[in-house]
Scaffold this active site. Structure first.
Site: not given
Ligand code: PAF
Length: 280
Positions: A37, A187
């Site tokens: 990100h 995740r």
């Protein structure tokens, strides 16, 4: 960095910037931010005057309630990371703020939505399209940044922007990997030590298969990859596909397209992981 929870506030912030003639780059996320990100934020900073990020775990894109419940949420850490990365504003709405009424929209993206993730996660891309369209309308960015790990999502968002004549540029960004090759994902934190040690084989196996390209047809490469994954008992493979990058159609011959990609989705312990690599 400004933190906004309400639509009117982020809208006002962006409008002020546009009125000053500044370009706004946007990075939509579901939080639990990692280096992948941050690479999107960095790219957006280079190409725009102002960077806005959104952190919103979008309930309507989860077809599995347990997956939604267990999705990692780390808002305080996310704010710190975004601040350190030099992000200008983050929009962190509640589900009530985003969806005061039931959303009934239905999108039809044709063939590209019915394969791979679309086939395994019914309704997923409709939920993604609804939230991304809403976010684009709220934030009104000049450019928006998406990682190629969710390659099919990227194809769908590009199509939505084209179909609806939305006035912004979608910027695809390369997958960011751990040193051992595992694609970064929010995740990954849910993998235990043993699962985390095996996880790099997802990427290694894709590269191994690609290295055999001159000797294998696309369907032989798919079988080779499936056989290799089957040797790892912890992997429960959902699909391996080899497709044209543009229309995501499975290839029968290598000469059918300019760029081909291999995709995988598999379950490792409690976590569903996806990855993909360009073949040529
Ligand atoms: O890729 C994601 O994190 C999500 O699907 C997105 C684009 C932020 C929409 O919720």
């Amino acid at each position: 960095m400004n933190v906004y929870n309400f639509i009117v506030d982020i809208q006002r912030f962006v409008e002020e910037k546009h009125n000053l003639g500044l370009k706004v780059g946007f990075v939509p996320t579901m939080g639990a931010l990692h280096e992948g990100h941050i690479s999107l934020i960095n790219r957006a900073k280079k190409e725009n005057d102002i960077v806005v990020c959104s952190v919103f775990v979008n309930p309507i894109q989860f077809n599995n309630p347990a997956d939604l419940e267990k999705y990692p949420r780390t808002p305080e850490k996310d704010i710190t990371k975004l601040e350190q990365a030099g992000c200008d504003a983050v929009f962190m709405p509640t589900a009530d703020e985003m969806y005061p009424n039931k959303v009934e929209d239905h999108y039809d993206f044709g063939e590209i939505e019915h394969v791979m993730e679309g086939a395994c996660r019914p309704g997923h891309f409709n939920g993604v399209a609804i939230v991304v369209r809403k976010l684009f309308e709220i934030v009104n960015p000049n450019k928006a940044y998406f990682g190629e790990k969710d390659f099919q999502q990227l194809a769908i968002i590009k199509k939505m922007v084209r179909d609806l004549n939305m006035n912004l540029e979608i910027v695809p960004c390369p997958i960011v990997r751990e040193n051992d090759g595992l694609a970064m994902s929010s995740r990954n934190v849910r993998l235990n030590e043993a699962e985390r040690a095996i996880a790099p084989k997802i990427f290694a196996t894709l590269n191994d298969a690609i290295s055999k390209k001159d000797a294998l047809s696309p369907s032989e490469m798919k079988k080779y990859t499936l056989d290799k994954y089957a040797e790892i008992k912890e992997f429960d493979v959902e699909y391996v596909e080899i497709t044209d990058e543009i229309n995501l159609k499975s290839l029968e011959n290598w000469n059918e397209c300019d760029h081909a990609r291999i995709f995988v989705a598999l379950q490792l312990g409690p976590v569903r992981l996806i990855d993909n690599v360009r073949i040529f």
